[in-house]
Enzyme design. Structure first.
Site, PDB file in Angstrom:
ATOM      1  N   ASP A 169     -34.272  44.061 -24.494  1.00  0.00           N
ATOM      2  CA  ASP A 169     -33.892  44.258 -25.897  1.00  0.00           C
ATOM      3  C   ASP A 169     -34.371  43.097 -26.758  1.00  0.00           C
ATOM      4  OD1 ASP A 169     -31.639  46.623 -26.128  1.00  0.00           O
ATOM      5  OD2 ASP A 169     -31.611  45.656 -24.168  1.00  0.00           O
ATOM      6  N   ASP A 225     -37.726  39.759 -20.988  1.00  0.00           N
ATOM      7  CA  ASP A 225     -36.479  40.304 -21.514  1.00  0.00           C
ATOM      8  C   ASP A 225     -36.756  41.736 -21.976  1.00  0.00           C
ATOM      9  OD1 ASP A 225     -33.880  40.414 -22.757  1.00  0.00           O
ATOM     10  OD2 ASP A 225     -34.877  39.962 -24.665  1.00  0.00           O
ATOM     11  N   ASP A 283     -36.104  36.840 -26.779  1.00  0.00           N
ATOM     12  CA  ASP A 283     -35.781  36.612 -28.189  1.00  0.00           C
ATOM     13  C   ASP A 283     -34.423  35.983 -28.420  1.00  0.00           C
ATOM     14  OD1 ASP A 283     -33.894  39.267 -29.459  1.00  0.00           O
ATOM     15  OD2 ASP A 283     -34.465  39.123 -27.367  1.00  0.00           O
TER      16      ASP A 283
END
Length: 247
Positions: A29, A27, A202
């Site tokens: 961000d 991922d 996240d």
């Protein structure tokens, strides 16, 4: 799995690479850059793209970025030539040579963005246009979260679209566009075929990617302390990700 804080850190990457043929899906961000108040306010570490290309060479090309950002937006923050990528939550996918993988991504139906624009204005939240979707950002005013989510769900229902929740954001995408689908598409193509996939992310939208890796015999690594999660391991923050990846 509940209790994300109880998850242990993953084994060292160098050791895993000695034991297995790994593929890494990252991922952006919240994983490679810290979350910012607005999407354009992120601070990208120096030479990140170069460092990622070095990591990709260590893995013989088995590295892909999978982000909610459009590929065009991602490239504006981090030059991605030579790195396999999937943007818009996996709706748009391309290999390290820049060749598209799988079916072409579709934009939102006519009129949907205008509806979202008017609704975002009325709600007082920020609207982000994406190549294959749109996002309502309420990080600056968390009290607008439920209204924004309800509005997005209503628009999505009217047009057979999908809603994805994230940290301070709710997004509208084409149905079936998720990070798990991106992982599965990459795994059909060299050099990802017959590898052990690992997804690091996240946010809630990363759970689909982690689940796809679990199904293929790999695992997910959660960044932060969100729960529940299907991840098997945890890293505490973005600097911990860099340390584990030796970036």
């Amino acid at each position: 799995m509940d209790g994300a804080l109880e998850l242990s850190p993953p084994p060292p990457l160098a050791r895993l690479m000695e034991e297995r043929v790994l593929a890494l899906f990252l991922d952006f961000d919240g994983t490679l850059v810290d979350i910012a108040p607005a999407p354009d306010e992120i601070v990208v570490p120096a030479r990140l793209a170069e460092r990622l290309r070095t990591l990709s060479r260590r893995l013989d090309g088995r590295l892909a970025l999978i982000t909610g950002r459009s590929l065009e937006d991602l490239a504006g923050h981090c030059p991605i030539e030579g790195i396999a990528c999937a943007g818009s939550h996996g709706a748009a996918r391309r290999d390290a040579m820049g060749q598209a993988l799988g079916d072409a991504a579709r934009p939102l139906p006519d009129g949907v963005f205008d509806t979202l624009h008017d609704g975002a204005r009325d709600l007082g939240v920020a609207l982000e246009a994406k190549t294959h979707g749109a996002a309502l950002h309420f990080r600056a005013d968390p009290g607008k979260a439920e209204q924004a989510r309800a509005f997005a769900a209503e628009v999505a229902s009217q047009h057979a679209l999908a809603v994805k929740r994230g940290k301070g954001v709710v997004e509208i995408t084409q149905a079936g566009a998720d990070k798990g689908g991106a992982v599965r598409e990459f795994m059909r193509h060299a050099p990802f075929v017959d590898t052990i996939p690992v997804f690091i992310g996240d946010d809630v939208t990363d759970e689909d990617g982690m689940a796809a890796c679990n199904d293929a015999g790999g695992f997910g690594i959660l960044v932060g302390d969100r729960s529940p999660t299907v991840a098997q391991f945890r890293l505490s923050d973005v600097p911990s990700v860099y340390e584990w990846l030796s970036l």
